[in-house]
Design an enzyme around this catalytic site. Structure first.
Site, mmCIF file in Angstrom:
data_model
loop_
_atom_site.group_PDB
_atom_site.id
_atom_site.type_symbol
_atom_site.label_atom_id
_atom_site.label_comp_id
_atom_site.label_asym_id
_atom_site.label_seq_id
_atom_site.Cartn_x
_atom_site.Cartn_y
_atom_site.Cartn_z
ATOM 1 N N GLN A 194 0.826 -1.215 0.000
ATOM 2 C CA GLN A 194 0.000 0.000 0.000
ATOM 3 C C GLN A 194 0.859 1.262 0.000
ATOM 4 O O GLN A 194 0.557 2.240 -0.680
ATOM 5 C CB GLN A 194 -0.920 0.039 1.239
ATOM 6 C CG GLN A 194 -1.585 -1.265 1.607
ATOM 7 C CD GLN A 194 -2.860 -1.565 0.810
ATOM 8 O OE1 GLN A 194 -3.132 -0.932 -0.207
ATOM 9 N NE2 GLN A 194 -3.609 -2.557 1.276
ATOM 10 N N ASP B 207 -17.357 -0.381 -12.628
ATOM 11 C CA ASP B 207 -16.214 -0.800 -13.441
ATOM 12 C C ASP B 207 -15.303 0.395 -13.736
ATOM 13 O O ASP B 207 -15.762 1.408 -14.279
ATOM 14 C CB ASP B 207 -16.757 -1.402 -14.750
ATOM 15 C CG ASP B 207 -15.643 -1.932 -15.640
ATOM 16 O OD1 ASP B 207 -15.944 -2.681 -16.581
ATOM 17 O OD2 ASP B 207 -14.469 -1.588 -15.391
ATOM 18 N N ASP C 225 -4.885 -0.108 -8.388
ATOM 19 C CA ASP C 225 -4.585 -1.155 -7.415
ATOM 20 C C ASP C 225 -5.420 -2.379 -7.776
ATOM 21 O O ASP C 225 -6.451 -2.671 -7.163
ATOM 22 C CB ASP C 225 -4.932 -0.644 -6.015
ATOM 23 C CG ASP C 225 -4.766 -1.711 -4.954
ATOM 24 O OD1 ASP C 225 -5.240 -1.484 -3.813
ATOM 25 O OD2 ASP C 225 -4.190 -2.770 -5.263
ATOM 26 N N SER D 189 -6.279 -6.492 -8.888
ATOM 27 C CA SER D 189 -5.856 -7.873 -8.648
ATOM 28 C C SER D 189 -5.152 -8.309 -9.939
ATOM 29 O O SER D 189 -4.703 -7.464 -10.701
ATOM 30 C CB SER D 189 -7.085 -8.729 -8.334
ATOM 31 O OG SER D 189 -8.152 -8.422 -9.208
ATOM 32 N N TYR E 54 3.012 -12.305 -1.554
ATOM 33 C CA TYR E 54 2.646 -12.326 -2.979
ATOM 34 C C TYR E 54 3.536 -13.348 -3.669
ATOM 35 O O TYR E 54 4.677 -13.576 -3.235
ATOM 36 C CB TYR E 54 2.814 -10.941 -3.620
ATOM 37 C CG TYR E 54 1.707 -9.961 -3.240
ATOM 38 C CD1 TYR E 54 0.485 -10.397 -2.727
ATOM 39 C CD2 TYR E 54 1.876 -8.599 -3.411
ATOM 40 C CE1 TYR E 54 -0.509 -9.498 -2.373
ATOM 41 C CE2 TYR E 54 0.892 -7.688 -3.057
ATOM 42 C CZ TYR E 54 -0.306 -8.166 -2.546
ATOM 43 O OH TYR E 54 -1.301 -7.272 -2.200
HETATM 44 N N1 LIG Z 1 -0.984 -11.848 -7.010
HETATM 45 C C1 LIG Z 1 -0.754 -10.458 -6.584
HETATM 46 C C2 LIG Z 1 -2.067 -9.767 -6.292
HETATM 47 C C3 LIG Z 1 -1.860 -8.283 -5.937
HETATM 48 C C4 LIG Z 1 -3.157 -7.739 -5.414
HETATM 49 C C5 LIG Z 1 -3.090 -6.281 -4.996
HETATM 50 C C6 LIG Z 1 -4.453 -5.933 -4.463
HETATM 51 N N2 LIG Z 1 -4.870 -6.191 -3.225
HETATM 52 C C7 LIG Z 1 -6.173 -5.814 -3.149
HETATM 53 C C8 LIG Z 1 -7.126 -5.892 -2.126
HETATM 54 C C9 LIG Z 1 -8.422 -5.483 -2.363
HETATM 55 C C10 LIG Z 1 -8.777 -4.988 -3.601
HETATM 56 C C11 LIG Z 1 -7.837 -4.895 -4.633
HETATM 57 C C12 LIG Z 1 -6.523 -5.331 -4.379
HETATM 58 N N3 LIG Z 1 -5.433 -5.415 -5.180
#
Ligand SMILES: NCCCCCc1nc2ccccc2[nH]1
EC number: 2.5.1.16
Length: 290
Positions: A65, A140, A159, A161, A228
């Site tokens: 973050q 969206d 940010d 997924s 991760y």
């Molecule tokens: N495999 C790596 C995934 C990275 C995800 C980053 C991330 N974490 C989150 C939590 C809630 C909503 C959107 C998000 N994006």
């Protein structure tokens, strides 16, 4: 499946799987977009999982973050209008709120269940929603950006997924184009940009698309996030044509800017900001040549 353990198995990282010891499953649900799960881990605090993929843990979310937020916001003077696409957990909002120059924070998250689950199980992350500058748009991000007046934002943080599932479009060229139009001249975008150990081909395509669309700077940065896949995750930092942006040397250092009412930074500082852009040769070769 080993009883009492969660393993992050996915075709996005074949042949490997990070595992966390599970103490208790706290929530399981299915939204209009994905499966949502929260569990109490033995050593990483609570964990948020979307479609079997770890999105955040209480123990290491600070790294992701803080970096995804302060790498862009500390690279421009006086960011005022900021847009977050995704990030329904609220952690990026918490970090953006540290910048006293910011006047307006819009967030567009497609899945309301992610917002509600984060507020219930991750209050120290979802605290970001309490800032009066924040406006939540549930929808969206692709459609949201198309409706944005050109040149509105100083900074946009994507940010997302991973590219399998609801976030797939956020990795494609048309989306980057709409981000570019929504930014002011010399405005900046920072996107979640996967792992140099696992996704060099995805990164190669993203860099090529960004160099075509963003006529300012285009840089790749990375950091360590133990939970991760491969233990690292990267960020694409781009600026639009206009006042030049040197991402590698923060001009708006947050070290002393931090608002006293908030918890101090756990991860980000100006040295690790610059270090984040140092790449191993196998990645440099691909990224600098595009
Ligand atoms: N495999 C790596 C995934 C990275 C995800 C980053 C991330 N974490 C989150 C939590 C809630 C909503 C959107 C998000 N994006």
């Amino acid at each position: 499946v080993i009883p009492g353990w969660f393993s992050e198995i996915s075709p996005m990282w074949p042949g490997e799987a990070h595992s966390l010891k599970v103490e208790k499953i706290l929530f399981q649900g299915k939204s209009d977009y994905q499966n949502v799960m929260v569990f109490q881990s033995a050593t990483y605090g609570k964990v948020l999982v979307l479609d079997g993929v770890i999105q955040l843990t209480e123990r290491d979310e600070c790294a992701y973050q803080e970096m995804i937020t302060h790498l862009p916001l500390c690279s421009i003077p006086n960011p005022k209008k900021v847009l977050v696409i995704g990030g329904g957990d609220g952690g990026v909002l918490r970090e953006v709120a540290r910048h006293s120059s910011v006047e307006q924070i819009d967030i567009c998250e497609i899945d309301k269940m992610v917002v509600d689950v984060s507020k219930q199980y991750f209050p120290d992350v979802a605290v970001g929603y309490e800032d009066p500058r924040v406006t939540l748009h549930v929808g969206d991000g692709v459609a949201f950006l198309k409706a944005v007046t050109e040149g509105t934002y100083d900074a946009i943080i994507v940010d997302s997924s991973d590219p399998i599932g609801p976030a797939q479009e956020l990795f494609e060229k048309p989306f980057f184009h709409s981000v570019s139009k929504a930014l002011r001249p010399g405005g900046v975008v920072c996107t979640q940009a996967e792992s140099i150990w696992l996704h060099m081909h995805i990164i190669e395509d993203i860099v090529a698309n960004c160099r075509q669309i963003f006529k300012g700077s285009v840089n790749y940065a990375w950091t360590t996030v133990p939970t991760y896949p491969s233990g690292v995750i990267g960020f694409m930092l781009c600026s639009t044509e206009g006042p030049s942006v040197d991402f590698k040397h923060p001009i708006n250092p947050i070290d002393d800017d931090a608002d006293k009412t908030q918890k101090p930074l756990k991860f980000y500082n100006s040295e690790i900001h610059s270090a984040a852009f140092c790449l191993p040769s196998f990645a440099k070769k691909v990224i600098d040549s595009k």
